[in-house]
Write an enzyme that holds these catalytic residues in place. Structure first.
Site, PDB file in Angstrom:
ATOM      1  N   GLU A   1     -10.437  19.374  29.011  1.00 35.26           N
ATOM      2  CA  GLU A   1      -9.941  20.085  27.823  1.00 35.26           C
ATOM      3  C   GLU A   1      -9.400  21.471  28.127  1.00 35.26           C
ATOM      4  O   GLU A   1      -9.666  22.415  27.369  1.00 35.26           O
ATOM      5  CB  GLU A   1     -11.072  20.161  26.793  1.00 35.26           C
ATOM      6  CG  GLU A   1     -12.309  20.982  27.216  1.00 35.26           C
ATOM      7  CD  GLU A   1     -13.374  20.201  27.947  1.00 35.26           C
ATOM      8  OE1 GLU A   1     -13.082  19.123  28.499  1.00 35.26           O
ATOM      9  OE2 GLU A   1     -14.529  20.684  27.982  1.00 35.26           O
TER      10      GLU A   1
ATOM     11  N   HIS B   1     -10.681  13.255  21.793  1.00 33.51           N
ATOM     12  CA  HIS B   1     -11.852  13.922  22.379  1.00 33.51           C
ATOM     13  C   HIS B   1     -11.462  15.288  22.946  1.00 33.51           C
ATOM     14  O   HIS B   1     -12.094  16.295  22.634  1.00 33.51           O
ATOM     15  CB  HIS B   1     -12.449  13.020  23.465  1.00 33.51           C
ATOM     16  CG  HIS B   1     -13.657  13.602  24.134  1.00 33.51           C
ATOM     17  ND1 HIS B   1     -14.939  13.274  23.763  1.00 33.51           N
ATOM     18  CD2 HIS B   1     -13.780  14.511  25.135  1.00 33.51           C
ATOM     19  CE1 HIS B   1     -15.799  13.954  24.508  1.00 33.51           C
ATOM     20  NE2 HIS B   1     -15.116  14.713  25.359  1.00 33.51           N
ATOM     21  N   GLU B   2     -10.413  15.300  23.761  1.00 36.79           N
ATOM     22  CA  GLU B   2     -10.022  16.578  24.388  1.00 36.79           C
ATOM     23  C   GLU B   2      -9.547  17.572  23.334  1.00 36.79           C
ATOM     24  O   GLU B   2      -9.813  18.770  23.423  1.00 36.79           O
ATOM     25  CB  GLU B   2      -8.939  16.354  25.453  1.00 36.79           C
ATOM     26  CG  GLU B   2      -9.296  15.349  26.548  1.00 36.79           C
ATOM     27  CD  GLU B   2     -10.678  15.527  27.148  1.00 36.79           C
ATOM     28  OE1 GLU B   2     -11.162  16.670  27.232  1.00 36.79           O
ATOM     29  OE2 GLU B   2     -11.301  14.508  27.536  1.00 36.79           O
TER      30      GLU B   2
ATOM     31  N   HIS C   1     -12.376  19.309  21.640  1.00 34.84           N
ATOM     32  CA  HIS C   1     -12.922  20.415  22.444  1.00 34.84           C
ATOM     33  C   HIS C   1     -12.258  21.758  22.099  1.00 34.84           C
ATOM     34  O   HIS C   1     -12.800  22.809  22.439  1.00 34.84           O
ATOM     35  CB  HIS C   1     -12.736  20.144  23.931  1.00 34.84           C
ATOM     36  CG  HIS C   1     -13.846  19.376  24.562  1.00 34.84           C
ATOM     37  ND1 HIS C   1     -15.166  19.774  24.494  1.00 34.84           N
ATOM     38  CD2 HIS C   1     -13.839  18.228  25.288  1.00 34.84           C
ATOM     39  CE1 HIS C   1     -15.914  18.890  25.151  1.00 34.84           C
ATOM     40  NE2 HIS C   1     -15.147  17.949  25.639  1.00 34.84           N
TER      41      HIS C   1
ATOM     42  N   GLU D   1     -20.490  18.704  24.372  1.00 36.75           N
ATOM     43  CA  GLU D   1     -20.084  17.296  24.366  1.00 36.75           C
ATOM     44  C   GLU D   1     -20.563  16.491  23.157  1.00 36.75           C
ATOM     45  O   GLU D   1     -19.840  15.631  22.673  1.00 36.75           O
ATOM     46  CB  GLU D   1     -20.521  16.607  25.666  1.00 36.75           C
ATOM     47  CG  GLU D   1     -19.817  17.156  26.905  1.00 36.75           C
ATOM     48  CD  GLU D   1     -18.291  17.032  26.860  1.00 36.75           C
ATOM     49  OE1 GLU D   1     -17.752  16.271  26.038  1.00 36.75           O
ATOM     50  OE2 GLU D   1     -17.638  17.743  27.653  1.00 36.75           O
TER      51      GLU D   1
ATOM     52  N   ASP E   1     -23.232  19.380  37.495  1.00 39.72           N
ATOM     53  CA  ASP E   1     -22.537  18.111  37.393  1.00 39.72           C
ATOM     54  C   ASP E   1     -23.515  16.943  37.248  1.00 39.72           C
ATOM     55  O   ASP E   1     -23.206  15.940  36.622  1.00 39.72           O
ATOM     56  CB  ASP E   1     -21.700  17.902  38.664  1.00 39.72           C
ATOM     57  CG  ASP E   1     -20.256  17.605  38.309  1.00 39.72           C
ATOM     58  OD1 ASP E   1     -19.895  17.804  37.145  1.00 39.72           O
ATOM     59  OD2 ASP E   1     -19.522  17.173  39.209  1.00 39.72           O
TER      60      ASP E   1
ATOM     61  N   TYR F   1     -23.403  13.478  25.669  1.00 39.39           N
ATOM     62  CA  TYR F   1     -22.334  12.922  24.843  1.00 39.39           C
ATOM     63  C   TYR F   1     -22.910  12.032  23.726  1.00 39.39           C
ATOM     64  O   TYR F   1     -22.692  12.285  22.539  1.00 39.39           O
ATOM     65  CB  TYR F   1     -21.398  12.048  25.691  1.00 39.39           C
ATOM     66  CG  TYR F   1     -20.616  12.799  26.742  1.00 39.39           C
ATOM     67  CD1 TYR F   1     -19.259  13.054  26.567  1.00 39.39           C
ATOM     68  CD2 TYR F   1     -21.207  13.231  27.925  1.00 39.39           C
ATOM     69  CE1 TYR F   1     -18.519  13.716  27.535  1.00 39.39           C
ATOM     70  CE2 TYR F   1     -20.479  13.911  28.898  1.00 39.39           C
ATOM     71  CZ  TYR F   1     -19.145  14.143  28.693  1.00 39.39           C
ATOM     72  OH  TYR F   1     -18.420  14.806  29.647  1.00 39.39           O
TER      73      TYR F   1
END
Ligand code: ZN
Length: 625
Positions: free
Chosen positions: A288, A312-313, A316, A335, A392, A400
């Site tokens: 994003e 979705h992006e 953001h 998320e 990460d 999510y």
């Protein structure tokens, strides 16, 4: 004039939304929360504007140049930046050379870059270059691109990789504006998460400006043989020539998406919403980056069926880019809200039936993730503790999908109108600031729950593992129909291709994912003969079908070669990981490693790290550190 404390305080307040001091003379009480993934000490000194002057050298695969920062200090004699695998040549403070030191290297965090300043220093300038160990950059040869004629470069900053291509205070709590001069070979175009060119320049020099303050992980650059095509005044697509028309058709609903999003949660404040289609090795579905979403070409299915990724992006632009998780422990703040918002955008555009299919897939992803994490229940809490870990690793589907389920359950408890009004206010009040989980809970209690005398088990949702009893129940008539058809095939060997003619990829995915463990090779073959799933051109269907081929030991239609081709051409981590996991689960490690040796050089470091860990792969010559 010196920087008065009150100014320092006010800037902090703008950045982090803290309360006003009682008196001007009061010592600054700083509200940054503890940051496990950055060496920066922003309460002493922080950056608030970057001026980047760099050149992109494809021959040597390095970026080199100068990063100049406006800084704000609180009587500090040093400022600390994050740096990883960078070659720092010199540092100036207000035009004079100054001392700096690089501390011990941490495998995850890199090194603290400590620079000597005075309490009056306004600017620091760092001359540096990247090294071959950079994790953010992926340099692609022409043959790894869509057109196969020119090289390509892209960056991936999230979560803590921006420090591997720019020395920076790499914490989501620290926001900055930026400008950049970027020199690239003159037959290529550069674009950033900033105001972008619409055409190539003659000399390959590009100037960028990002006037809204963003965290460092959203600074992004891509360089390639690109051109631009507008969809509306504020939306459009950057792509290589051979992808352009396909991408334009696929994303032609972008303006409608932005309008739908605005009517839900307020104005789109970033002015432009463009998408760049990257080569297939891009490790994510999308990233994003503000004003310019980076996207994988695997979402181009030819029928707009995978464009929920764009929703979705876009979402953001509110959750994540406007209201940002304070630390990666609060990742669900980015998320969970974004998946919720994505579903609402898709519902507004394509109806509730479609959105419910997406929601049910998310629900099943969540079940799968809970099974994966059954031995580490703490990893299924929304609020994470990633200290000492690579952030990460926290980015599994809990943030999510459990985040989504929590918000959907809240919506169903309080009613949609009330919940929408609350969210709109939440984004408005916290725009351009950061949010901790605890701060959100307080805000939720005050502005929604207590106000309306609603009791809700928020703490259980956030701080306990697993899924609470009061979860929203998601159903889909379309999926029930798919279940029925699958059942008929399994029990009565009945299958009529005609019933699938209007299926969306979501229905296909639901169908394939739910094959019973007892499915035989013969049944796999029957379906493949009728439906030719092995040769599907939809990447999502390919992923789930290849997973089932491995699960059920199916080798028809040359599916093994197709799997290898898929893994060596696509670098999207979710796809690649899902298939390598299936190899591992089915004791086919030898085959997996044989393919991985070939496919690994095509992956970005983010995908490489995940698959190295999954397969226990140790490269002979360590490239990724
Ligand atoms: Zn996201």
């Amino acid at each position: 004039m010196k920087t008065p404390k009150i100014l320092f305080y006010l800037i902090l307040c703008i950045m982090s939304g803290c309360a006003q001091p009682k008196e001007k003379e009061e010592v600054v009480v700083y509200s940054y929360v503890e940051e496990p993934h950055s060496y920066a000490r922003p309460n002493n000194a922080f950056i608030n504007h970057l001026n980047l002057d760099i050149s992109v050298d494809f021959d040597n695969e390095i970026i080199k140049g100068k990063a100049t920062y406006d800084i704000v200090t609180n009587n500090s004699t040093q400022i600390i930046l994050d740096s990883k695998h960078l070659d720092i040549e010199s540092v100036m403070a207000d035009g004079k050379e100054t001392e700096f030191s690089l501390g011990a290297n941490d495998k995850i965090l890199g090194q603290p870059l400590t620079i000597t300043i005075t309490k009056d220093t306004k600017k620091i300038e760092i001359t540096y270059k990247t090294t071959k160990d950079t994790e953010a950059l992926q340099w692609l040869k022409p043959e790894q691109t869509a057109d196969k004629t020119k090289p390509f470069l892209f960056t991936q900053g999230q979560a803590i990789l921006t420090r591997t291509w720019i020395p920076i205070q790499d914490s989501p709590q620290i926001r900055l504006t930026y400008e950049a001069n970027v020199q690239v070979p003159k037959d290529l175009m550069a674009v950033m998460s900033a105001e972008n060119p619409k055409e190539k320049t003659e000399n390959g020099l590009y100037h960028f400006r990002m006037k809204q303050a963003i965290p460092a992980y959203l600074i992004a650059l891509a360089v390639g043989d690109l051109s631009y095509k507008a969809i509306s005044e504020r939306t459009g697509v950057y792509a290589e020539k051979s992808m352009h028309n396909k991408a334009f058709d696929e994303f032609s609903d972008m303006e409608k998406m932005v309008s739908a999003a605005e009517s839900l949660y307020g104005d789109y404040v970033w002015e432009q919403f463009d998408v760049i289609v990257l080569p297939p090795s891009f490790p994510f579905g999308g990233m994003e980056n503000p004003r310019l979403t980076f996207a994988t070409p695997t979402v181009i299915a030819g029928d707009k069926s995978l464009t929920s990724l764009i929703a979705h992006e876009l979402a953001h632009s509110w959750s994540g880019n406007l209201v940002t998780n304070s630390t990666w422990n609060d990742f669900w703040i980015n998320e969970g809200f974004t998946v919720y918002f994505e579903m609402r955008i898709m519902e507004a555009l394509y109806g509730k039936e479609y959105a419910d299919m997406l929601a049910l897939i998310s629900r099943q992803d969540l079940d799968d993730e809970l099974t994966n994490l059954k031995d580490t229940p703490n990893a299924t809490k929304l609020k994470l503790n990633l200290k000492g870990k690579n952030p990460d690793d926290g980015m599994n589907s809990i943030a999510y999908d459990k985040g989504y389920l929590f918000l959907r359950t809240l919506e169903e408890t309080v009613g949609r109108d009330q919940f929408d009004a609350f969210l709109k206010q939440y984004f408005k009040e916290h725009a351009f600031s950061t949010m901790t989980t605890e701060k959100f809970v307080t805000y939720l209690n005050t502005n929604l729950l207590e106000k309306n005398k609603i009791s809700f088990n928020t703490d259980e949702w956030i701080n306990q593992p697993g899924i609470p009893q009061n979860q929203a129940v998601i159903t889909s008539e379309k999926f029930k129909n798919v279940d029925h058809i699958l059942q008929e095939f399994i029990v009565e060997s009945k299958f009529d291709k005609e019933v699938t003619k209007d299926w969306t990829p979501q229905e296909w995915v639901h169908f394939i994912r739910n094959f019973p463990a007892t499915m035989t090779v013969e049944q796999m073959k029957t379906l493949d003969d009728i439906l030719n799933l092995t040769n599907s051109s939809n990447s999502y269907i390919q992923m789930v079908w290849y997973e089932q081929a491995l699960n059920h030991d199916y080798h028809g239609k040359n599916v093994d070669a197709k799997i290898e081709e898929f893994l060596t051409s696509v670098g999207r981590r979710w796809y690649v990981e899902t298939i390598f996991k299936a190899f591992k689960r089915n004791n086919k490690m030898e085959d997996a490693l044989k393919i991985y040796e070939k496919s690994r050089p095509n992956y970005h470091s983010v995908t490489v790290k995940t698959i190295d860990d999954l397969l226990g792969f140790e490269p002979e010559e360590e490239v990724i550190k």
